[in-house]
Scaffold this motif. Structure first.
Motif, PDB file in Angstrom:
ATOM      1  N   CYS A 310      25.071  28.080 -37.938  1.00 36.15           N
ATOM      2  CA  CYS A 310      23.893  28.790 -37.441  1.00 36.15           C
ATOM      3  C   CYS A 310      24.206  30.279 -37.331  1.00 36.15           C
ATOM      4  O   CYS A 310      25.341  30.660 -37.038  1.00 36.15           O
ATOM      5  N   ASP A 311      23.202  31.097 -37.545  1.00 35.39           N
ATOM      6  CA  ASP A 311      23.389  32.546 -37.466  1.00 35.39           C
ATOM      7  C   ASP A 311      23.740  33.030 -36.063  1.00 35.39           C
ATOM      8  O   ASP A 311      24.168  34.165 -35.875  1.00 35.39           O
ATOM      9  N   CYS A 312      23.530  32.171 -35.065  1.00 33.73           N
ATOM     10  CA  CYS A 312      23.799  32.592 -33.679  1.00 33.73           C
ATOM     11  C   CYS A 312      25.295  32.635 -33.388  1.00 33.73           C
ATOM     12  O   CYS A 312      25.704  33.167 -32.354  1.00 33.73           O
ATOM     13  N   GLY A 313      26.091  32.048 -34.269  1.00 31.81           N
ATOM     14  CA  GLY A 313      27.533  32.060 -34.056  1.00 31.81           C
ATOM     15  C   GLY A 313      28.070  30.728 -33.560  1.00 31.81           C
ATOM     16  O   GLY A 313      29.266  30.466 -33.620  1.00 31.81           O
ATOM     17  N   ARG A 314      27.179  29.883 -33.068  1.00 30.58           N
ATOM     18  CA  ARG A 314      27.641  28.561 -32.613  1.00 30.58           C
ATOM     19  C   ARG A 314      27.960  27.690 -33.830  1.00 30.58           C
ATOM     20  O   ARG A 314      27.251  27.739 -34.837  1.00 30.58           O
ATOM     21  N   THR A 315      28.996  26.898 -33.665  1.00 29.07           N
ATOM     22  CA  THR A 315      29.370  26.008 -34.764  1.00 29.07           C
ATOM     23  C   THR A 315      28.918  24.569 -34.500  1.00 29.07           C
ATOM     24  O   THR A 315      29.115  23.690 -35.336  1.00 29.07           O
ATOM     25  N   GLU A 316      28.360  24.350 -33.332  1.00 34.70           N
ATOM     26  CA  GLU A 316      27.920  22.991 -32.995  1.00 34.70           C
ATOM     27  C   GLU A 316      26.831  22.541 -33.959  1.00 34.70           C
ATOM     28  O   GLU A 316      25.934  23.314 -34.310  1.00 34.70           O
ATOM     29  N   VAL A 317      26.901  21.265 -34.346  1.00 28.64           N
ATOM     30  CA  VAL A 317      25.928  20.739 -35.298  1.00 28.64           C
ATOM     31  C   VAL A 317      24.539  20.774 -34.656  1.00 28.64           C
ATOM     32  O   VAL A 317      24.399  20.707 -33.433  1.00 28.64           O
ATOM     33  N   ARG A 318      23.519  20.952 -35.497  1.00 28.62           N
ATOM     34  CA  ARG A 318      22.138  20.998 -34.985  1.00 28.62           C
ATOM     35  C   ARG A 318      21.376  19.743 -35.391  1.00 28.62           C
ATOM     36  O   ARG A 318      21.618  19.188 -36.459  1.00 28.62           O
ATOM     37  N   MET A 319      20.477  19.335 -34.524  1.00 32.15           N
ATOM     38  CA  MET A 319      19.579  18.238 -34.885  1.00 32.15           C
ATOM     39  C   MET A 319      18.172  18.789 -35.095  1.00 32.15           C
ATOM     40  O   MET A 319      17.772  19.751 -34.447  1.00 32.15           O
ATOM     41  N   GLY A 320      17.454  18.199 -36.044  1.00 28.30           N
ATOM     42  CA  GLY A 320      16.081  18.627 -36.289  1.00 28.30           C
ATOM     43  C   GLY A 320      15.147  18.044 -35.245  1.00 28.30           C
ATOM     44  O   GLY A 320      15.587  17.369 -34.318  1.00 28.30           O
ATOM     45  N   ARG A 321      13.874  18.308 -35.395  1.00 26.99           N
ATOM     46  CA  ARG A 321      12.903  17.743 -34.460  1.00 26.99           C
ATOM     47  C   ARG A 321      12.898  16.218 -34.528  1.00 26.99           C
ATOM     48  O   ARG A 321      13.111  15.641 -35.596  1.00 26.99           O
ATOM     49  N   ILE A 322      12.603  15.611 -33.390  1.00 26.78           N
ATOM     50  CA  ILE A 322      12.458  14.154 -33.365  1.00 26.78           C
ATOM     51  C   ILE A 322      11.192  13.811 -34.150  1.00 26.78           C
ATOM     52  O   ILE A 322      10.117  14.337 -33.887  1.00 26.78           O
ATOM     53  N   GLN A 323      11.355  12.928 -35.136  1.00 25.15           N
ATOM     54  CA  GLN A 323      10.204  12.628 -36.003  1.00 25.15           C
ATOM     55  C   GLN A 323       9.514  11.328 -35.651  1.00 25.15           C
ATOM     56  O   GLN A 323       8.504  10.969 -36.244  1.00 25.15           O
ATOM     57  N   GLY A 324      10.078  10.611 -34.697  1.00 27.12           N
ATOM     58  CA  GLY A 324       9.445   9.350 -34.319  1.00 27.12           C
ATOM     59  C   GLY A 324      10.441   8.446 -33.642  1.00 27.12           C
ATOM     60  O   GLY A 324      11.521   8.888 -33.244  1.00 27.12           O
ATOM     61  N   ARG A 325      10.072   7.177 -33.537  1.00 25.94           N
ATOM     62  CA  ARG A 325      10.920   6.205 -32.866  1.00 25.94           C
ATOM     63  C   ARG A 325      11.141   5.015 -33.789  1.00 25.94           C
ATOM     64  O   ARG A 325      10.276   4.676 -34.591  1.00 25.94           O
ATOM     65  N   SER A 326      12.296   4.393 -33.662  1.00 27.63           N
ATOM     66  CA  SER A 326      12.506   3.174 -34.437  1.00 27.63           C
ATOM     67  C   SER A 326      12.184   1.942 -33.597  1.00 27.63           C
ATOM     68  O   SER A 326      12.476   0.835 -33.971  1.00 27.63           O
ATOM     69  N   ASP A 327      11.590   2.167 -32.410  1.00 24.68           N
ATOM     70  CA  ASP A 327      11.064   1.038 -31.647  1.00 24.68           C
ATOM     71  C   ASP A 327       9.663   1.421 -31.161  1.00 24.68           C
ATOM     72  O   ASP A 327       9.083   2.391 -31.620  1.00 24.68           O
ATOM     73  N   ASP A 328       9.127   0.659 -30.220  1.00 24.10           N
ATOM     74  CA  ASP A 328       7.738   0.902 -29.818  1.00 24.10           C
ATOM     75  C   ASP A 328       7.631   1.715 -28.533  1.00 24.10           C
ATOM     76  O   ASP A 328       6.611   1.709 -27.877  1.00 24.10           O
ATOM     77  N   MET A 329       8.710   2.413 -28.169  1.00 21.16           N
ATOM     78  CA  MET A 329       8.641   3.191 -26.933  1.00 21.16           C
ATOM     79  C   MET A 329       7.650   4.348 -27.064  1.00 21.16           C
ATOM     80  O   MET A 329       7.598   5.013 -28.078  1.00 21.16           O
ATOM     81  N   LEU A 330       6.880   4.559 -26.008  1.00 22.96           N
ATOM     82  CA  LEU A 330       5.964   5.688 -25.959  1.00 22.96           C
ATOM     83  C   LEU A 330       6.498   6.669 -24.937  1.00 22.96           C
ATOM     84  O   LEU A 330       7.107   6.262 -23.949  1.00 22.96           O
ATOM     85  N   ILE A 331       6.268   7.947 -25.177  1.00 20.29           N
ATOM     86  CA  ILE A 331       6.620   8.927 -24.153  1.00 20.29           C
ATOM     87  C   ILE A 331       5.310   9.489 -23.632  1.00 20.29           C
ATOM     88  O   ILE A 331       4.557  10.114 -24.365  1.00 20.29           O
TER      89      ILE A 331
END
Lengths: 435, 142
Positions: A310-331
């Motif tokens: 990342c351009d911010c200098g952090r080397t920690e891996v990034r995750m993208g947006r949550i695209q859904g669920r693999s079960d039927d949980m609702l938030i």
């Protein structure tokens, strides 16, 4: 600004070595302290010494929400009770909540990770920061609270509810930062309009939003209406709470505190690990947790891990947006809701047929939950001839739902035979929210 | 001393009322009186009819949510104040009226109501010799 450059910016090789060392240690720790994991590892013929590098993680068994439920309440706790200084609980699928105990060190790690998030958002000790996640069993409130205190900013433990008073404080105290669900942020904006408060009247500049999925469009709306810059905050109580990952100023994915929470993405069907960049189910292993460490916990959240630095200098891996669920949980309003929870309540009352429908919607930026249930013919006795009798039944169901789900649901009673029998699980839910 | 009233749960959406009325038509049962206690989402339709027991069976067969309730049906004199005089007797006996409605049958006013104390209400009716409609009268008068 970076809170802990030693950890957030360490080289990939250095971090992998640290992760490997910590993984070995945590496997050894659970092997000796959690019978559940010892049996699992023994079944698979794995000894702690077989796990030496972070790559060895794929040899380890997965942990699921069901495992947490089956071992309710303290079966997965590794530390002795005397070392546990806090216990949170999140909603479970069948009435039993998930219990997570934290040692003093765990609370310290949590505060540290939360401090990384806040610092990445640009929060400093000069900020007055309002935590408007629910305080209580839910990890959102206290989790964010400790992080704000840790960086030395002034924390306002606003919690949820009483929005008008909260807005008054935001204005009168010159509150600069806000942590809440994105839908609550929009609700705040609505309330501002109603009260005639303009964003120019406020000093808000940073928002830490999470606990429910949100979109780029919501971000733009929140930012333009509240006059702040908004950042994603991700977490789950089974792993820690908010602070598992966070956006930096680049806002190109959320950095995972991966020296503490090791992420993998797997194919939810074959359980095979997926290469970086591919979308699948997110899995976390807690590398340092003492209270309730988990190996390869399946979050059911679908997303991808992003390659590259990342351009911010952090080397920690990034995750993208949550695209859904693999079960039927609702938030819903930041709270996890499973249709099976509603089912357990409906089945516990003899007045209702085992048929129900959850209708989720978003009205004025607040999630709403309606539960439709079908009356059994047996309900229709001689005293069931007034609206008061129907109301009474409706209220009893609503109260039970509230206590199990932790959020209020609007109950709608239906005549016998009027709810269609559902085929699959998802047929119990109509989610009208446009995200 | 009481008659059977049908209490029917109907949701507030189009088509629910006609389903009930069609079932009566199908069974060839005459409606005598009806009233509805409505809320925002549903109503309780209360019906007095000829042959209420058979009506209940037929409605159930048609998949309608129906209950039988015992209600009183008192005959009133056709003059001002007669309803007040009758209800006052119940009030004095400490009986509450849960709900009430009226209709005309053969030129006589009929007061239909349920109370919170059926036994005491029966006693009050007997002691004051109030003229009441019995279930058998319904089929005959309809």
């Amino acid at each position: 600004m970076i809170w802990n450059p030693n950890k957030e910016c360490m080289s990939r090789d250095e971090r992998s070595a640290l992760q490997g060392k910590r993984l070995h240690k945590i496997v050894e720790y659970v092997y000796h302290n959690v019978p559940f994991y010892r049996h699992k590892l023994q079944e698979m013929d794995i000894r702690p010494d077989d796990i030496q590098t972070i790559e060895d993680i794929t040899k380890l068994p997965f942990t699921t929400k069901k495992d947490l439920r089956d071992n309710y309440p303290f079966g997965l706790q590794a530390a002795p009770q005397s070392e546990i200084i806090r216990i949170h609980a999140s909603s479970g699928t069948t009435g039993n909540p998930t219990i997570v105990g934290y040692t003093r060190k765990d609370i310290g790690v949590w505060s540290e990770c939360m401090a990384r998030c806040l610092t990445a958002y640009g929060v400093t000790r000069d900020d007055i920061f309002s935590v408007s996640y629910g305080y209580g069993l839910f990890t959102g409130g206290l989790g964010a609270h400790y992080g704000v205190e840790h960086i030395g900013a002034s924390v306002i433990p606003a919690s949820t509810g009483n929005t008008e008073k909260h807005l008054k404080l935001i204005r009168d105290l010159g509150i600069t930062g806000l942590a809440c669900t994105p839908s609550y942020a929009l609700y705040l904006a609505e309330t501002m309009d109603k009260l005639g408060i303009r964003k120019e009247d406020l000093k808000l500049r940073v928002g830490a939003f999470g606990a429910e999925p949100w979109t780029e469009k919501m971000r733009q709306e929140i930012e333009s209406r509240l006059g702040l810059k908004s950042f994603n905050l991700y977490g789950l109580s089974e792993i820690m709470g908010p602070s598992v990952s966070y956006e930096c100023q680049m806002q190109n994915g959320s950095h995972i505190c991966e020296d503490h929470f090791y992420p993998e993405v797997i194919n939810p069907v074959t359980l095979e690990p997926l290469p970086l960049g591919q979308t699948g189910e997110l899995v976390f292993t807690t590398l340092t947790k003492e209270g309730m460490p988990v190996l390869r916990y399946r979050t059911r959240d679908l997303c991808s891990l992003m390659p590259g630095t990342c351009d911010c200098g952090r080397t920690e891996v990034r995750m993208g947006r949550i695209q859904g669920r693999s079960d039927d949980m609702l938030i819903i309003r930041g709270i996890n809701v499973f249709p099976s929870q509603v089912e357990s309540v409906v089945l516990s009352m003899p007045e209702f047929a085992p048929r129900y429908l959850l209708v989720v919607d978003r009205v004025n930026n607040l999630d709403t939950l309606q539960v439709q249930v079908e009356l059994r013919e047996e309900v229709f006795t001689s005293t069931f001839d007034t609206p008061a009798a129907v109301d009474d039944l409706e209220k009893r169901l609503a109260a039970k739902l509230k206590s199990v789900l932790s959020i209020a649901a609007k109950v709608q009673l239906k005549a016998p035979g009027t709810i269609e029998r559902s085929q699959g699980k998802s047929a119990h839910v109509i989610d009208k929210r446009k995200l | 001393m009481t008659i059977h009233q049908l209490s029917i749960f109907i949701e507030n959406r189009s088509g629910t009322l006609i389903k009930v009325l069609e079932a009566f038509k199908e069974a060839k049962i005459q409606l005598i009186a009806s009233t509805i206690a409505d809320t925002a989402e549903y109503g309780i339709l209360r019906i007095v009819c000829a042959e209420p027991m058979r009506a209940c069976e037929e409605l159930k067969k048609a998949g309608i949510a129906v209950a039988l309730s015992d209600v009183f049906a008192l005959q009133l004199d056709n003059k001002p104040g007669s309803a007040a005089d009758v209800i006052k007797l119940f009030s004095q006996a400490g009986i509450s009226i849960t709900y009430i409605y009226t209709f005309l049958m053969r030129g006589k006013g009929i007061l239909v109501f349920r109370t919170n104390n059926t036994d005491l209400a029966r006693k009050t009716i007997a002691e004051n010799n109030l003229p009441y409609i019995a279930e058998g009268d319904l089929a005959e008068w309809a």
